[in-house]
Design an enzyme around this catalytic site. Sequence first.
Site, PDB file in Angstrom:
ATOM      1  N   GLY A   8       0.735  -1.247  -0.010  1.00  0.00           N
ATOM      2  CA  GLY A   8       0.043  -0.010  -0.118  1.00  0.00           C
ATOM      3  C   GLY A   8       0.950   1.236  -0.093  1.00  0.00           C
ATOM      4  O   GLY A   8       0.498   2.320   0.268  1.00  0.00           O
ATOM      5  N   ALA A   9       2.068   1.167  -0.504  1.00  0.00           N
ATOM      6  CA  ALA A   9       3.176   1.952  -0.593  1.00  0.00           C
ATOM      7  C   ALA A   9       2.847   3.280  -1.144  1.00  0.00           C
ATOM      8  O   ALA A   9       3.562   4.280  -1.007  1.00  0.00           O
ATOM      9  CB  ALA A   9       4.425   1.279  -0.934  1.00  0.00           C
ATOM     10  N   GLY A  12      -1.581   7.629   0.967  1.00  0.00           N
ATOM     11  CA  GLY A  12      -1.268   8.595   1.945  1.00  0.00           C
ATOM     12  C   GLY A  12      -0.420   8.295   2.988  1.00  0.00           C
ATOM     13  O   GLY A  12       0.417   9.197   3.519  1.00  0.00           O
ATOM     14  N   ASP A  34       2.152  -1.826  -4.479  1.00  0.00           N
ATOM     15  CA  ASP A  34       0.775  -1.154  -4.321  1.00  0.00           C
ATOM     16  C   ASP A  34       0.261  -1.348  -5.637  1.00  0.00           C
ATOM     17  O   ASP A  34       1.122  -1.633  -6.685  1.00  0.00           O
ATOM     18  CB  ASP A  34       1.024   0.373  -4.229  1.00  0.00           C
ATOM     19  CG  ASP A  34      -0.140   1.024  -3.857  1.00  0.00           C
ATOM     20  OD1 ASP A  34      -0.308   1.882  -2.717  1.00  0.00           O
ATOM     21  OD2 ASP A  34      -1.243   1.305  -4.746  1.00  0.00           O
ATOM     22  N   ARG A  82     -11.324   6.246   5.588  1.00  0.00           N
ATOM     23  CA  ARG A  82     -12.523   6.875   5.848  1.00  0.00           C
ATOM     24  C   ARG A  82     -12.744   8.242   5.021  1.00  0.00           C
ATOM     25  O   ARG A  82     -11.997   9.021   4.775  1.00  0.00           O
ATOM     26  CB  ARG A  82     -12.830   7.109   7.407  1.00  0.00           C
ATOM     27  CG  ARG A  82     -13.095   5.944   8.130  1.00  0.00           C
ATOM     28  CD  ARG A  82     -13.448   6.185   9.300  1.00  0.00           C
ATOM     29  NE  ARG A  82     -12.468   7.178  10.183  1.00  0.00           N
ATOM     30  CZ  ARG A  82     -12.634   7.697  11.324  1.00  0.00           C
ATOM     31  NH1 ARG A  82     -13.833   7.608  11.488  1.00  0.00           N
ATOM     32  NH2 ARG A  82     -11.656   8.232  11.888  1.00  0.00           N
ATOM     33  N   ASN A  95     -11.877  -3.540   2.756  1.00  0.00           N
ATOM     34  CA  ASN A  95     -10.545  -3.756   2.962  1.00  0.00           C
ATOM     35  C   ASN A  95     -10.251  -5.084   3.262  1.00  0.00           C
ATOM     36  O   ASN A  95      -9.257  -5.743   3.251  1.00  0.00           O
ATOM     37  CB  ASN A  95     -10.089  -2.749   4.054  1.00  0.00           C
ATOM     38  CG  ASN A  95      -9.894  -1.367   3.662  1.00  0.00           C
ATOM     39  OD1 ASN A  95     -10.025  -1.122   2.349  1.00  0.00           O
ATOM     40  ND2 ASN A  95      -9.884  -0.447   4.529  1.00  0.00           N
ATOM     41  N   ASP A 152      -3.175   6.194  18.350  1.00  0.00           N
ATOM     42  CA  ASP A 152      -4.128   6.577  19.729  1.00  0.00           C
ATOM     43  C   ASP A 152      -3.322   7.029  20.762  1.00  0.00           C
ATOM     44  O   ASP A 152      -3.396   7.957  21.447  1.00  0.00           O
ATOM     45  CB  ASP A 152      -4.878   5.401  19.999  1.00  0.00           C
ATOM     46  CG  ASP A 152      -5.779   5.108  18.795  1.00  0.00           C
ATOM     47  OD1 ASP A 152      -6.226   5.899  17.970  1.00  0.00           O
ATOM     48  OD2 ASP A 152      -6.226   3.815  18.654  1.00  0.00           O
ATOM     49  N   ARG A 155      -1.066  10.454  19.902  1.00  0.00           N
ATOM     50  CA  ARG A 155      -1.990  11.692  19.847  1.00  0.00           C
ATOM     51  C   ARG A 155      -2.566  11.858  21.271  1.00  0.00           C
ATOM     52  O   ARG A 155      -2.456  12.964  21.709  1.00  0.00           O
ATOM     53  CB  ARG A 155      -3.111  11.498  18.741  1.00  0.00           C
ATOM     54  CG  ARG A 155      -4.310  10.301  18.829  1.00  0.00           C
ATOM     55  CD  ARG A 155      -5.355  10.960  18.182  1.00  0.00           C
ATOM     56  NE  ARG A 155      -5.093  10.989  16.570  1.00  0.00           N
ATOM     57  CZ  ARG A 155      -5.960  10.272  15.764  1.00  0.00           C
ATOM     58  NH1 ARG A 155      -6.538   9.282  16.197  1.00  0.00           N
ATOM     59  NH2 ARG A 155      -5.670  10.454  14.566  1.00  0.00           N
ATOM     60  N   HIS A 194      -9.527  -0.131  18.198  1.00  0.00           N
ATOM     61  CA  HIS A 194      -9.153   0.989  17.528  1.00  0.00           C
ATOM     62  C   HIS A 194     -10.486   1.360  16.626  1.00  0.00           C
ATOM     63  O   HIS A 194     -10.662   1.380  15.351  1.00  0.00           O
ATOM     64  CB  HIS A 194      -8.305   0.787  16.461  1.00  0.00           C
ATOM     65  CG  HIS A 194      -7.817   2.004  15.628  1.00  0.00           C
ATOM     66  ND1 HIS A 194      -7.208   3.113  16.371  1.00  0.00           N
ATOM     67  CD2 HIS A 194      -7.677   2.247  14.492  1.00  0.00           C
ATOM     68  CE1 HIS A 194      -7.107   3.974  15.372  1.00  0.00           C
ATOM     69  NE2 HIS A 194      -7.229   3.616  14.059  1.00  0.00           N
TER      70      HIS A 194
HETATM   71  P1  NAI Z   1      -4.948   5.635   0.468  1.00  0.00           P
HETATM   72  O1  NAI Z   1      -6.243   5.386  -0.092  1.00  0.00           O
HETATM   73  O2  NAI Z   1      -4.118   6.983   0.366  1.00  0.00           O
HETATM   74  O3  NAI Z   1      -4.015   4.626   0.197  1.00  0.00           O
HETATM   75  C1  NAI Z   1      -4.340   3.346   0.341  1.00  0.00           C
HETATM   76  C2  NAI Z   1      -3.450   2.713  -0.838  1.00  0.00           C
HETATM   77  O4  NAI Z   1      -3.768   1.105  -0.929  1.00  0.00           O
HETATM   78  C3  NAI Z   1      -3.525   3.193  -2.262  1.00  0.00           C
HETATM   79  O5  NAI Z   1      -2.237   3.667  -2.852  1.00  0.00           O
HETATM   80  C4  NAI Z   1      -3.948   2.132  -3.083  1.00  0.00           C
HETATM   81  O6  NAI Z   1      -3.752   1.992  -4.473  1.00  0.00           O
HETATM   82  C5  NAI Z   1      -3.497   1.030  -2.150  1.00  0.00           C
HETATM   83  N1  NAI Z   1      -4.173  -0.434  -2.432  1.00  0.00           N
HETATM   84  C6  NAI Z   1      -5.631  -0.718  -2.719  1.00  0.00           C
HETATM   85  N2  NAI Z   1      -5.704  -1.967  -2.989  1.00  0.00           N
HETATM   86  C7  NAI Z   1      -4.490  -2.553  -2.895  1.00  0.00           C
HETATM   87  C8  NAI Z   1      -4.104  -3.818  -2.982  1.00  0.00           C
HETATM   88  N3  NAI Z   1      -4.868  -5.207  -3.154  1.00  0.00           N
HETATM   89  N4  NAI Z   1      -2.691  -4.100  -2.757  1.00  0.00           N
HETATM   90  C9  NAI Z   1      -1.972  -3.050  -2.495  1.00  0.00           C
HETATM   91  N5  NAI Z   1      -2.017  -1.651  -2.264  1.00  0.00           N
HETATM   92  C10 NAI Z   1      -3.473  -1.583  -2.586  1.00  0.00           C
HETATM   93  O7  NAI Z   1      -5.212   5.524   1.939  1.00  0.00           O
HETATM   94  P2  NAI Z   1      -4.415   5.867   3.452  1.00  0.00           P
HETATM   95  O8  NAI Z   1      -4.859   7.268   3.796  1.00  0.00           O
HETATM   96  O9  NAI Z   1      -2.965   5.794   3.163  1.00  0.00           O
HETATM   97  O10 NAI Z   1      -4.987   4.904   4.452  1.00  0.00           O
HETATM   98  C11 NAI Z   1      -4.637   3.517   4.406  1.00  0.00           C
HETATM   99  C12 NAI Z   1      -5.367   2.683   5.467  1.00  0.00           C
HETATM  100  O11 NAI Z   1      -5.037   3.187   6.800  1.00  0.00           O
HETATM  101  C13 NAI Z   1      -6.936   2.997   5.381  1.00  0.00           C
HETATM  102  O12 NAI Z   1      -7.648   1.709   5.477  1.00  0.00           O
HETATM  103  C14 NAI Z   1      -7.124   3.709   6.519  1.00  0.00           C
HETATM  104  O13 NAI Z   1      -8.204   3.764   7.263  1.00  0.00           O
HETATM  105  C15 NAI Z   1      -6.099   3.141   7.576  1.00  0.00           C
HETATM  106  N6  NAI Z   1      -5.726   3.945   8.927  1.00  0.00           N
HETATM  107  C16 NAI Z   1      -5.561   3.499   9.932  1.00  0.00           C
HETATM  108  C17 NAI Z   1      -4.858   4.066  10.948  1.00  0.00           C
HETATM  109  C18 NAI Z   1      -4.524   3.309  12.460  1.00  0.00           C
HETATM  110  O14 NAI Z   1      -4.426   4.121  13.410  1.00  0.00           O
HETATM  111  N7  NAI Z   1      -4.449   2.194  12.301  1.00  0.00           N
HETATM  112  C19 NAI Z   1      -4.893   5.560  10.980  1.00  0.00           C
HETATM  113  C20 NAI Z   1      -5.332   6.187   9.673  1.00  0.00           C
HETATM  114  C21 NAI Z   1      -5.650   5.493   8.760  1.00  0.00           C
END
Ligand code: NAI
Length: 363
Positions: A8-9, A12, A34, A82, A95, A152, A155, A194
């Site tokens: 998922g590199a 964001g 990714d 989200r 997911n 968590d 922050r 979480h």
């Molecule tokens: P994003 O949409 O910016 O990035 C996600 C990436 O995953 C994208 O580059 C996408 O192309 C890639 N992706 C999608 N399907 C894939 C697959 N099958 N194989 C490999 N890559 C794939 O999302 P962001 O903001 O980076 O968030 C990623 C996840 O982290 C979300 O589920 C978000 O809810 C979660 N998250 C978790 C937190 C925590 O505290 N554990 C805090 C904030 C976000």
Amino acid sequence: MVKVCVLGASGGIGQPLSLLLKLNPYVSDLALYDISDITAGVAKDLSHINTNSDSEGYNKDEDFKNLLEGSELVIVTAGIPRKPGMTRDDLFKINAKIIQNLTVKYAKFAPVHCKLLIISNPVNSLIPVVIETLKINGRLNPSQVFGITMLDIIRSQTFLNDLLNDKKLRSGSITSKQFDKTLNLNNINVIGGHSAPTMVPILTNKNLIHQQDEIDALYKKIKFGGDEIVKAKNGKGSATLSMAYAGYFFANEILKKINCKGVNLNDCTPVNLPSFVYLPNLPNGKLLQALLNDYSGIHDLNLEYFSVPVVINPHTGNIKSLDISILQNRNALSESELKDIKAACVNLAKDIKTGEDFVKKNY
Ligand code: NAI
């Protein structure tokens, strides 16, 4: 020097996390995956940084062998984040499939000692997806699977520091130049899960804050910190930079342990990191399950997952034991914390079942 994979590199979180890992002295190989077609470009971009690691980008299914072979750490940030009005559970349907597929690849190609860190949401249901998938693939080692709840804590500590610094500033005991912004993992705990209904900030046991209005405000800020970011980004993303830092902080603690082998003893000292983990088979796991039965008031609840500080083995980087002292000292908890733990247990049981049922139906 170890190989680290980010799945998922290009996202964001994935991009800033990969940047931080590129700067890490313990990393020799950074393997980025990714489905996005910019992934080779992200790896190329990082490769122009003059640190001692190579970065390689992959985005095809047939790349997994090369990607995962020889890895010590796999960090998963793949999946959708989200949008406003969405809960973490709304993400589950999309997911879960992604995480299930990636777990199958990890089971097939990653070395047996390789650790798996899951950042993707909803953590409460996706870690059960990972564990059930690993069981089916004969690769379960619960001491290597971490649901990342580190943000968590980070922050919470930041908000607590802000509050304490502000009070000291107002009382005249410090100037703004003397603000203490350090992260003290012993100051604050957030346990449970979480998501807002399962996250339990423990604010009263260390006697750092006493006024009820301050406790209430801090509690709300911690529980809804994630929503605050989604709103501030006008719904175009959730926590990415702070999450990349939190994920990196966690990964670095494990990297230090893997690499310490007598080199730097300071890096080998055990440290407690919060993590959402699978309890059966972990040292003190059964004891924690029994305690959670008591807290929930449901005799046969037998929750198999919970987020608590975990003690990392100073040589392998695996989970050595769970620090369950917060839950063992019931008298140090406030009435509302006790109520919150009970509610968290009940809600977690549902979230966990969601993950387990998904694997039952989709295998
Ligand atoms: P994003 O949409 O910016 O990035 C996600 C990436 O995953 C994208 O580059 C996408 O192309 C890639 N992706 C999608 N399907 C894939 C697959 N099958 N194989 C490999 N890559 C794939 O999302 P962001 O903001 O980076 O968030 C990623 C996840 O982290 C979300 O589920 C978000 O809810 C979660 N998250 C978790 C937190 C925590 O505290 N554990 C805090 C904030 C976000």
